[in-house]
Every structure is written in structure tokens, then in C-alpha cells.
Design a protein around this motif. Structure first.
Motif, PDB file in Angstrom:
ATOM      1  N   LEU A  21       0.827  -1.212   0.000  1.00 14.06           N
ATOM      2  CA  LEU A  21       0.000   0.000   0.000  1.00 14.06           C
ATOM      3  C   LEU A  21       0.863   1.265   0.000  1.00 14.06           C
ATOM      4  O   LEU A  21       0.704   2.142  -0.844  1.00 14.06           O
ATOM      5  CB  LEU A  21      -0.930  -0.011   1.224  1.00 14.06           C
ATOM      6  CG  LEU A  21      -1.807   1.223   1.396  1.00 14.06           C
ATOM      7  CD1 LEU A  21      -2.810   1.334   0.261  1.00 14.06           C
ATOM      8  CD2 LEU A  21      -2.534   1.205   2.729  1.00 14.06           C
TER       9      LEU A  21
ATOM     10  N   SER B  20       4.019   1.596  -0.728  1.00 10.93           N
ATOM     11  CA  SER B  20       4.871   1.689  -1.919  1.00 10.93           C
ATOM     12  C   SER B  20       4.049   2.173  -3.114  1.00 10.93           C
ATOM     13  O   SER B  20       4.512   2.996  -3.901  1.00 10.93           O
ATOM     14  CB  SER B  20       5.504   0.343  -2.246  1.00 10.93           C
ATOM     15  OG  SER B  20       6.192  -0.162  -1.140  1.00 10.93           O
ATOM     16  N   LEU B  21       2.830   1.656  -3.248  1.00 12.21           N
ATOM     17  CA  LEU B  21       1.973   2.089  -4.355  1.00 12.21           C
ATOM     18  C   LEU B  21       1.669   3.577  -4.243  1.00 12.21           C
ATOM     19  O   LEU B  21       1.732   4.318  -5.226  1.00 12.21           O
ATOM     20  CB  LEU B  21       0.660   1.303  -4.352  1.00 12.21           C
ATOM     21  CG  LEU B  21       0.676  -0.092  -4.977  1.00 12.21           C
ATOM     22  CD1 LEU B  21      -0.678  -0.765  -4.802  1.00 12.21           C
ATOM     23  CD2 LEU B  21       1.031  -0.020  -6.455  1.00 12.21           C
ATOM     24  N   ILE B  22       1.351   4.015  -3.024  1.00 18.94           N
ATOM     25  CA  ILE B  22       1.054   5.436  -2.828  1.00 18.94           C
ATOM     26  C   ILE B  22       2.275   6.270  -3.202  1.00 18.94           C
ATOM     27  O   ILE B  22       2.168   7.297  -3.881  1.00 18.94           O
ATOM     28  CB  ILE B  22       0.618   5.686  -1.368  1.00 18.94           C
ATOM     29  CG1 ILE B  22      -0.800   5.152  -1.195  1.00 18.94           C
ATOM     30  CG2 ILE B  22       0.682   7.166  -1.014  1.00 18.94           C
ATOM     31  CD1 ILE B  22      -1.357   5.282   0.180  1.00 18.94           C
TER      32      ILE B  22
ATOM     33  N   ILE C  21       4.548   5.557  -5.384  1.00 20.44           N
ATOM     34  CA  ILE C  21       4.708   5.587  -6.847  1.00 20.44           C
ATOM     35  C   ILE C  21       3.684   6.534  -7.472  1.00 20.44           C
ATOM     36  O   ILE C  21       4.011   7.350  -8.329  1.00 20.44           O
ATOM     37  CB  ILE C  21       4.573   4.166  -7.432  1.00 20.44           C
ATOM     38  CG1 ILE C  21       5.721   3.298  -6.948  1.00 20.44           C
ATOM     39  CG2 ILE C  21       4.579   4.216  -8.958  1.00 20.44           C
ATOM     40  CD1 ILE C  21       5.593   1.837  -7.305  1.00 20.44           C
ATOM     41  N   PHE C  22       2.440   6.435  -7.023  1.00 19.87           N
ATOM     42  CA  PHE C  22       1.395   7.342  -7.528  1.00 19.87           C
ATOM     43  C   PHE C  22       1.812   8.796  -7.302  1.00 19.87           C
ATOM     44  O   PHE C  22       1.788   9.610  -8.221  1.00 19.87           O
ATOM     45  CB  PHE C  22       0.076   7.095  -6.782  1.00 19.87           C
ATOM     46  CG  PHE C  22      -0.898   6.224  -7.527  1.00 19.87           C
ATOM     47  CD1 PHE C  22      -1.618   6.725  -8.595  1.00 19.87           C
ATOM     48  CD2 PHE C  22      -1.108   4.913  -7.153  1.00 19.87           C
ATOM     49  CE1 PHE C  22      -2.524   5.934  -9.276  1.00 19.87           C
ATOM     50  CE2 PHE C  22      -2.014   4.105  -7.829  1.00 19.87           C
ATOM     51  CZ  PHE C  22      -2.729   4.626  -8.891  1.00 19.87           C
ATOM     52  N   PHE C  23       2.185   9.117  -6.064  1.00 11.91           N
ATOM     53  CA  PHE C  23       2.565  10.493  -5.746  1.00 11.91           C
ATOM     54  C   PHE C  23       3.749  10.912  -6.608  1.00 11.91           C
ATOM     55  O   PHE C  23       3.781  12.012  -7.140  1.00 11.91           O
ATOM     56  CB  PHE C  23       2.901  10.631  -4.253  1.00 11.91           C
ATOM     57  CG  PHE C  23       1.677  10.731  -3.362  1.00 11.91           C
ATOM     58  CD1 PHE C  23       0.477  10.145  -3.751  1.00 11.91           C
ATOM     59  CD2 PHE C  23       1.715  11.400  -2.160  1.00 11.91           C
ATOM     60  CE1 PHE C  23      -0.653  10.241  -2.936  1.00 11.91           C
ATOM     61  CE2 PHE C  23       0.597  11.498  -1.335  1.00 11.91           C
ATOM     62  CZ  PHE C  23      -0.581  10.913  -1.730  1.00 11.91           C
TER      63      PHE C  23
ATOM     64  N   VAL D 213      -0.212   1.969 -12.694  1.00 13.66           N
ATOM     65  CA  VAL D 213      -0.357   3.250 -12.003  1.00 13.66           C
ATOM     66  C   VAL D 213      -0.511   4.366 -13.025  1.00 13.66           C
ATOM     67  O   VAL D 213      -1.398   5.223 -12.914  1.00 13.66           O
ATOM     68  CB  VAL D 213       0.854   3.515 -11.080  1.00 13.66           C
ATOM     69  CG1 VAL D 213       0.796   4.931 -10.524  1.00 13.66           C
ATOM     70  CG2 VAL D 213       0.897   2.523  -9.938  1.00 13.66           C
TER      71      VAL D 213
ATOM     72  N   CYS E  76      -5.145   2.359  -4.605  1.00 12.94           N
ATOM     73  CA  CYS E  76      -4.047   1.716  -3.876  1.00 12.94           C
ATOM     74  C   CYS E  76      -4.581   0.686  -2.882  1.00 12.94           C
ATOM     75  O   CYS E  76      -4.017  -0.398  -2.748  1.00 12.94           O
ATOM     76  CB  CYS E  76      -3.219   2.748  -3.116  1.00 12.94           C
ATOM     77  SG  CYS E  76      -2.223   3.782  -4.175  1.00 12.94           S
TER      78      CYS E  76
ATOM     79  N   SER F 123      -3.686  -3.147  -3.267  1.00 17.00           N
ATOM     80  CA  SER F 123      -2.843  -3.775  -2.251  1.00 17.00           C
ATOM     81  C   SER F 123      -3.604  -4.918  -1.572  1.00 17.00           C
ATOM     82  O   SER F 123      -2.995  -5.934  -1.221  1.00 17.00           O
ATOM     83  CB  SER F 123      -2.325  -2.759  -1.239  1.00 17.00           C
ATOM     84  OG  SER F 123      -3.376  -2.042  -0.672  1.00 17.00           O
TER      85      SER F 123
END
Lengths: 463, 189, 221
Positions: free
Chosen positions: B20, B22-24, B26-28, C137, C170, C174
Motif C-alpha cells: 500500500l 509503496s503504491l502510494i 509511486i502514484f505520488f 499506475v 491503492c 494492495s
């Protein structure tokens, strides 16, 4: 090793009761089919059995132990589960890396891993898939690989959620063959609403209705699915969205080559084609989300010269995943915002909108968060948003799959009404699953986008 | 035969948490790429320190957002560190300074939540974390970016700008995001 | 995966070297030391046969930052010494980062840190899984923007709604990815077969300590 549920009750947070006081002991061999409408809780039940969800009260036990507390590496060798969405089943770049990851988790000695992977690949004819980048594979190809991984675990209990959904005809037959041979020494439990696949070899039938699990006898009507095109385009049509020599590809593989078409207004078209043929990608191309060569125009204006914001006001897209459609915090706000952007504000009065809210039975959730209503309700809200905006061209990516018959009939009324408002509509739908009639049928077959003449069969169904 | 079991009460970082955050990150990171170019233009001028402090808050958003989502000890620090690692590998900017600043920024925001003993993750704690983040990152830049050698009046201006930037993005903006998350029930109030 | 081009240092040693030298240089004010470390890193990268193109791009990217630092110290601190100190420092930081990013893939670095520093597998595979989602993404950001465009609205980067949409995606992803990994037998901190192995020779440890001591000595004495 026993698998049983005792007095199981389950509710998702902030949602109504889903499963209530269910007790059941699964047989140790044979095929059990769990049926039920969308949103009835059959997928949830499978997830509870797999230990992914924990019951609100009651127990799910494997080997007389709480299934969610068994270490995953040990659990999956006795009870394996394949979820519906296999796109996210793959977390590495290739299938080979994924297989290796799974075998490492099971503490397979490292010198044996390549040998076992080779064996799994050979047994399942995955040679052409296993080293391809995951992002370039179709849903059906991913499903094939995921099934091979799950079968290779050789567990006592095998839980599958709609295992046939993405497979083409040949692979469906292979899977039937596989299930038939496995069920003699394995307990297979599937959740599905398409029961015909299991017609001649299921051992028990269960149904989730009104929070309960009950056995039932399925009845199979002999109504074959419509697969023939029932209408052709008239000679002269009015058209606003047009494309010439449109070509696009994925990872070097051509999806559509040199297609030229004028999308008719005031009509509803079906966009057909096998899994992975590029149907969704075409819709992404038409909405500036995917690169292409050739020319796309709207009212003779070149797509490249129009900003995305302007373009998207002419051509709207219903996303496959409904949640992607929402940009507000409540259903009411979503509809109000759509009303402000509507092409036909005189038609979409408050009265008109609330009458559709009533018809779709959405009045009870009108002030709820769009992210916390059921999947079916999300699809209805999504459709209503797009209908209210009523842009000249509306593209829908499988947004009707899984809706019950009554809702689909209402959706059709809504779409017919949009054609009367002048909209041109193109829908991706699985084999005429939702609607029985379209004004025309476009099919992607062997990298060609073709308009099928009246009476022709779809290529996606192999006979 | 008994199958091995896990301890359900052990509080640690799960694979879900790590994916979670890490994904955030990357998005940011992708969202700020455009923002990055603006900074890039300003960074080539003598106004670089001003540009740096005015835009800093944007880079600090990942930490408090992580804390609000996970409500865990060290979420801010780890969220910011993950963002720095991914920034360094995917967007290949700034070299080792990315990692070091990431740790300092994460620590800075984390202190705000730590000071209140992690009892709440509310607006008060968020405000506190913007103050601690401003002070700690500024203290670090006295050395790393040589702020020590700027005249005092300039330092005061920079500190003020930094607080405004961090307050705006890692404070008010994060609070606005939190409000939306609660309104849509994505996060429990 | 980025293929490694004949790297000599162990990935873990490279990470430690990067961090230790980076920290030392933060607290020193010697231009010549910056230049020595920078040149040393460049020579090492050349020896590792890192492509000139990659190095060239990295050096170019750093230029505006270095220039900005230089100009600001000239303008506000009126000192050429400081201007050069902070301009060269930026290049030194860059070259230290390149020791790791240009020589190893993220996967190798994480697995090496797992082996030598017990970095938990949860972090190793969690980070790698998220990195694998980059294309998704990018596509998702487009979808989010288009969804707003349909309502004749724009979700700019300062709009909190954009972040709500991102966070919802996300959370969904996830959830799915973590469940998938569990279904393939992964559990936090449970033993699994380790297929990655590297060894750090005593020579490499010695080299790390020596370089740290020499650099520290030159920096502070």
C-alpha cells in the motif's frame, strides 16, 4: 483432513447482513457448485473458506484448526483458492518468476525449483506464456497460468471462483476435463452463476439465498445463447466519430490493423471479439488513453488537435471497474455533477433523474459513499451518470455483466432512450450476454475490425 | 497432524501495508513529475533555496498520508523512506541525497505523532507534525545544503516559507484528503 | 530486470558506502574531498563498464541543481568557496547514488540487504510488487483524470479528490496483491527457500572500513 463451517455469520463493515448462521461440512471428494445471484455472498463464502476473510462470528475449520490462523505456506498445500480477478494474482514480471516465488514459499529446495517449473509448464502447455511480460497477457492467458499454479499445489481442497469466466472455448473444455479427473481424489468447490459448465459432472449443488446455504436441483432450460447477428447497418447513416486506417498494437503484437469506420449516431452497437483481441484497448484508443497510428476525427476535427478535456466531453467511457467512474463523495453528488455537465439539461430534469433513481431502486443509497454500495448498485449508478451526461458518443466496457435480468431490462430502456436523444453507443458485451439485440455488430478477429453482416455468427464462439 | 499457525496478535508490518505505502509513493511520484519540472527550472537560478523551501511540502505528503491510513507507529517514517527509495530507483533523481532527505523528512513528520504517544492521528497531531517536520528538515539543511552560510534575514524568510509549504501540503492538504476519506468511509473516523 | 554490468562491489557494501560517505560529506566543508570522491566514483563506474549514456544523462540532470546552488551562494553569501563547495557536493551525492542505482537492479539490492541485514521479506517483496505495478499506475492516473473530464471538470494535483481516487485504487490493489501472495504461500517472516546468495569477502568489508576511515579522516582532521 476436514473442512467445515460452524454457525458462520458474516457482515462487511457498514453493510447489511450477508451470511447468517451457516453450518456445513464439505465432502472430501467430488465437485460442489455454490450458485447464487451476484452479491448473494458466494464469493465471500469462498474467501471465508480460504481463510482470507475472518467470520463475524462462528468458525471455519480445516483439520479442526481455525483456517485463517494456519500459516499460508502450510495451508495452501491442503486448501488452495483461486480468486476471480487473476490480473492481480500475478505480482512479478513473468509467470516463471511467479512460479519460482510460489515454490520458494513452499520451501522447495532451490536445486529442484527449475525442474518443477519445467514440469508444470510442460504439463499445462504454458511454453509460450511463461516468459511473456504479465502486462501483455490477456485475461484468459492469465487464468490458464493461475489455474496451472493452483493445480500444481495438489491440495485436498480446491476452491475456484468462476474459473471458466475468462477462458475461450478450447480451454474451457480442457478445464472441464481437468476437473473431472481431479474430483475423484480432491474436493473441488466452485462458486459460479453460469451453471451449465458443471451440468454433467457436479456432485452437489448449493445455493446462497437470503443469507443461507441450501442444496438445490438446478434446472437447465435449453435456450441456446444468441450468437447470430440480427441486424445490419442501413446504407446511409449519420456519424460524428470516425476513424481511418486505425492501427494499434500491444507489446509488438498487432491488435487492430488499418481499420476504417464511421460510428453511427442514434444506434447501439456491439463490440465483440475473443479475450485479449483488443476490445477494451480500442475504447482506450478512442478516449486518448492509448497510442495508435492512423486518424480519428469527431465532427471532422482531428483528435490530435483537440485537448483531452474537450475530447472527453464528446466521447465518454464507462469503465469496466465501476469505482473508476466516481469523482464525488456520495451518489447524490455524482448524479448532480453529471446533471451539471449534461448535454441534454432540459431532458435530465430533477424529476427525470429521481424517477430513474426509483426505477433502479437506488433511493435508499442516494446519500451513501459510492465506494461502499454493492457491485450491482455501483454499475447502476455508473450507467445513470453516463446517461445523464448523455454525450454524443458513449462507450461502455462490459459494465452490464453481472446485473440481474430486471436491471438489464431497465438498462436497455435507458440506452434506447439515449439513442432517441441522438447518442451513438458502442458496448463491449460477452456474447450477447446482456442484450439480445444490437443495431450492428463490430468484431475484432485476427487483428481486423470488421462489421458483421446480418445472419453471420460471432467468431468468438467456436462451434 | 497439527498444521503450524500464525500468532494473530503479533503487531507488525504486513505485506499489505508495504504494498500500500509503496503504491502510494509511486502514484505520488508520478503526479509530481510535472511539478518537478517547475522546480527544475527554478533550481537552476539563484532562487534555488527559495524554490526548494516553497516546494518542499509536496515531498512530505506521503508520510502523513501513510500515518492516517495505517495509524501505526513509524508509518510516517517508513512511508517517507519507501517513497525515497522508489524515487531514487524509478525516477533516478538527486542520488544519495534522496535517501538521506527521505529519512530526515520521515523522522520530522513522525515526531509530531510520536510526541502525543500515537494515541490519535487527528488534525492536532497533523499540525504538530508539520511543525516538527519544518524544524527538523530545516536543521538538517543548515548542514546539507549550507543554509548555515546564508544571512540571518534570509534564513528567517526561508524558515517561514518552508513552514508555509509544509503546512499547506503536508498539513492542510492532508487534512482535506483525510476529510474526504472519512466522508466516503474509505477510512474509519 | 536491469542487468548488472560487471560490478565489483557487493550490493550491500555499495549501499553502505553510499550512505556512510554521503553522511560524512554532509558535515564537511572541503571542496577537494568532494572532487576526490566524485572522481573516485566515476572511475569505479567506468571500471564497472556502466554505459556512458547513462552516466552522461545522470551528470546532465545534476547540472541545473549544481548551477542553482552555485548561483545562490554567490548571490546571497558572496563567497566563491561556498559556492563551489555546495555545487561540487551535489555532483558527489549524485555519483554516490549512481554507485547503487546504475550498478544493480532494485531486486538485487533488496535481496542482498535481506541476506546481510535481515531486511524482512515483507519489505523486499512488498516493494518489488508495487514497482511491478508502475504501468498500471500510469494508466490509472489517466483514467482518474478522464473520469473527471467527463463531468467537464479537471482533477489537478492540488485537488484532494485526486488523492482520494489514488488512495482508493491503492487500497484495492494492495488488498488483491497481498491476498494473491498469501494464496501462493507467502507469509510475513515465515522461512522460505532463499535462491539469492552473495558473499561479502573480508577484503570488501576491509575496503569499506578503510574508505570510511580515510574519508572521515580527510573530512574532519
Amino acid at each position: 483432513m476436514d473442512l467445515e463451517i460452524q454457525n458462520l455469520t458474516f457482515t462487511y463493515p457498514t453493510q447489511p447482513l450477508l451470511l447468517e448462521n451457516i453450518t456445513y461440512r464439505f465432502p472430501s471428494t467430488g465437485l460442489t457448485v455454490i450458485a447464487g445471484q451476484n452479491g448473494s455472498g458466494k464469493s465471500t463464502l469462498l474467501q471465508l473458506l480460504a481463510g482470507i476473510l475472518a467470520p463475524s462470528s462462528g468458525k471455519v475449520q480445516l483439520n479442526h484448526q481455525d483456517v485463517s490462523l494456519i500459516v499460508p505456506a502450510a495451508r495452501v498445500q491442503h486448501l488452495a483458492y483461486l480468486p476471480q480477478n487473476t490480473r492481480h494474482f500475478f505480482t512479478f514480471k513473468t509467470g516463471r518468476e511467479q512460479l519460482s516465488f510460489m515454490l520458494e514459499n513452499l520451501q522447495t529446495p532451490s536445486d529442484q525449483i527449475p525442474k518443477i517449473i519445467h514440469q508444470i509448464v510442460a504439463e499445462n502447455s504454458l511454453e509460450y506464456l511463461v516468459d511473456q511480460p504479465i502486462t501483455t497477457l490477456s485475461g484468459g492467458e492469465l487464468q490458464q497460468m493461475a489455474l496451472a499454479m493452483i493445480f500444481s499445489l495438489d491440495p485436498e481442497y480446491l476452491l475456484l471462483d468462476e474459473p471458466f469466466a475468462n477462458l475461450d472455448h478450447d480451454h474451457q473444455l480442457q478445464l472441464i476435463h481437468m476437473l473431472k479427473s481431479k474430483k475423484n481424489n480432491t474436493a473441488i468447490i466452485v462458486a459460479d452463476h453460469q451453471l451449465q459448465y458443471y451440468q454433467d459432472f457436479a456432485d452437489s449443488w448449493l445455493n446462497v439465498t437470503v443469507h443461507k446455504l441450501q442444496s438445490f436441483n438446478p434446472s437447465f432450460q435449453n435456450s441456446p445463447t444468441v450468437s447470430r447477428v440480427t441486424a445490419g447497418l442501413p446504407v446511409s447513416i449519420s456519424s460524428r466519430l470516425q476513424w481511418q486506417k486505425l492501427t494499434f498494437s500491444q507489446a509488438g503484437r498487432p491488435l487492430v490493423v488499418e481499420s476504417t469506420f464511421q460510428l453511427p449516431q442514434r444506434m447501439v452497437g456491439l463490440l465483440a471479439g475473443k479475450n485479449g483481441s483488443g476490445k477494451s484497448t480500442l475504447l482506450n484508443v478512442l478516449t486518448k488513453q492509448y497510442p495508435y497510428s492512423g486518424q480519428i476525427t469527431f465532427d471532422q476535427q482531428n483528435e490530435q488537435r483537440i485537448s483531452i478535456r474537450k475530447w472527453i466531453q464528446h466521447i465518454t467511457l464507462g469503465f469496466q471497474n465501476s469505482e473508476d467512474q466516481f469523482i464525488k463523495t456520495t451518489v447524490r453528488e455524482e448524479l448532480q455533477s453529471a446533471q451539471q455537465a449534461s448535454y441534454h439539461p432540459n431532458f435530465w430534469t430533477n424529476l427525470q433523474i429521481s424517477s430513474w433513481v426509483q426505477k433502479f431502486n437506488l433511493q435508499s443509497i442516494i446519500d451513501e459513499s459510492p465506494y461502499f454500495i454493492s457491485g450491482g448498485q455501483q454499475k447502476k449508478v455508473q450507467l445513470l451518470i453516463l446517461a445523464i451526461i448523455s454525450s454524443p458518443v458513449i462507450l461502455l466496457d462490459e459494465i452490464l455483466t453481472g446485473l440481474d435480468h430486471a436491471s438489464v431490462a431497465l438498462a436497455w430502456d435507458l440506452i434506447e432512450m439515449l439513442t432517441q436523444l441522438g447518442c451513438g453507443i458502442l458496448i463491449i458485451d460477452h456474447q450477447f450476454q446482456s442484450f439480445k439485440h444490437y443495431d450492428y455488430v463490430l468484431e475484432i478477429h485476427d487483428s481486423h475490425l470488421q462489421l458483421l453482416p446480418k445472419g453471420e455468427s460471432l467468431n468468438e464462439i467456436d462451434h | 497432524m497439527q498444521l503450524p499457525t500464525v500468532n494473530p496478535h503479533k503487531q507488525h508490518w504486513t505485506i499489505h501495508d508495504v504494498i500500500l505505502l509503496s503504491l502510494i509513493a509511486i502514484f505520488f511520484g508520478l503526479i509530481y513529475q510535472g511539478w518537478n519540472y517547475v522546480y527544475y527550472l527554478l533550481a537552476a537560478t539563484p532562487l534555488k533555496p527559495y524554490a526548494n523551501d516553497l516546494t518542499l511540502g509536496v515531498w512530505l505528503m506521503a508520510g502523513p498520508v501513510s500515518a492516517l491510513l495505517l495509524k501505526k507507529r513509524n508509518a510516517c517514517l517508513i512511508g517517507e523512506l519507501l517513497a525515497a527509495i522508489l524515487e531514487m530507483f524509478i525516477f533516478s533523481s538527486w542520488g544519495v541525497a534522496t535517501i538521506i532527505s527521505g529519512i530526515i523528512q520521515g523522522l520530522g513528520s513522525e515526531c509530531g505523532f510520536a510526541l502525543t504517544g500515537y494515541h490519535h492521528f487527528d488534525n492536532g497531531e497533523l499540525f504538530l507534525s508539520t511543525i516538527t517536520a519544518t524544524l527538523i528538515t530545516f536543521g538538517w539543511d543548515l548542514f546539507q545544503n549550507g543554509y548555515l552560510y546564508y544571512p540571518l534575514h534570509m534564513l528567517i524568510t526561508l524558515l517561514l516559507l518552508r513552514f508555509i509549504s509544509i503546512g499547506l501540503f503536508a498539513g492542510l492538504m492532508v487534512a482535506a484528503i483525510k476529510k474526504l476519506l472519512i466522508k466516503t468511509k474509505v477510512v474509519a473516523a | 530486470m536491469k542487468l548488472t554490468t560487471n560490478p565489483r562491489l557487493n550490493p550491500t557494501i555499495a549501499v553502505l558506502l553510499m550512505l556512510i560517505l554521503g553522511l560524512i560529506l554532509t558535515f564537511t566543508a572541503k571542496i577537494w574531498l568532494n572532487i576526490i570522491v566524485f572522481v573516485g566514483c566515476l572511475l569505479y563506474l567506468l571500471a564497472c563498464r556502466v554505459s556512458f549514456k547513462k552516466m552522461g544523462i545522470a551528470l546532465l540532470i545534476a547540472f541545473p541543481f549544481a548551477l542553482g546552488s552555485w548561483l545562490s551562494f554567490i548571490s546571497f553569501s558572496h563567497s566563491y568557496t561556498r559556492a563551489w563547495l555546495y555545487a561540487t557536493r551535489i555532483y558527489t551525492y549524485f555519483s554516490l547514488g549512481a554507485l547503487v542505482t546504475l550498478c544493480y537492479s532494485l531486486k538485487t539490492v533488496l535481496l542482498s540487504l535481506h541476506q546481510h541485514f535481515r531486511l524482512s521479506n515483507t519489505f523486499v517483496y512488498g516493494i518489488l510488487t508495487a514497482v511491478g505495478m508502475i504501468q498500471n499506475v500510469k494508466a490509472q492516473i489517466k483514467k482518474i483524470r478522464i473520469a473527471a473530464n467527463m463531468h467537464n471538470q479537471t482533477l489537478n494535483w492540488w485537488n484532494p479528490m485526486l488523492y482520494l481516487k489514488i488512495i482508493v485504487s491503492c487500497l484495492n490493489w494492495s488488498d488483491n496483491l497481498a491476498v494473491a501472495m498469501t494464496l501462493q504461500g507467502f507469509s510475513n517472516d515465515y522461512p522460505r527457500t532463499e535462491t539469492y546468495h552473495d558473499s561479502i569477502s573480508i577484503f570488501q568489508w576491509g575496503l569499506l572500513i578503510l574508505l570510511a576511515l580515510v574519508c572521515g579522516g580527510l573530512a574532519f582532521f
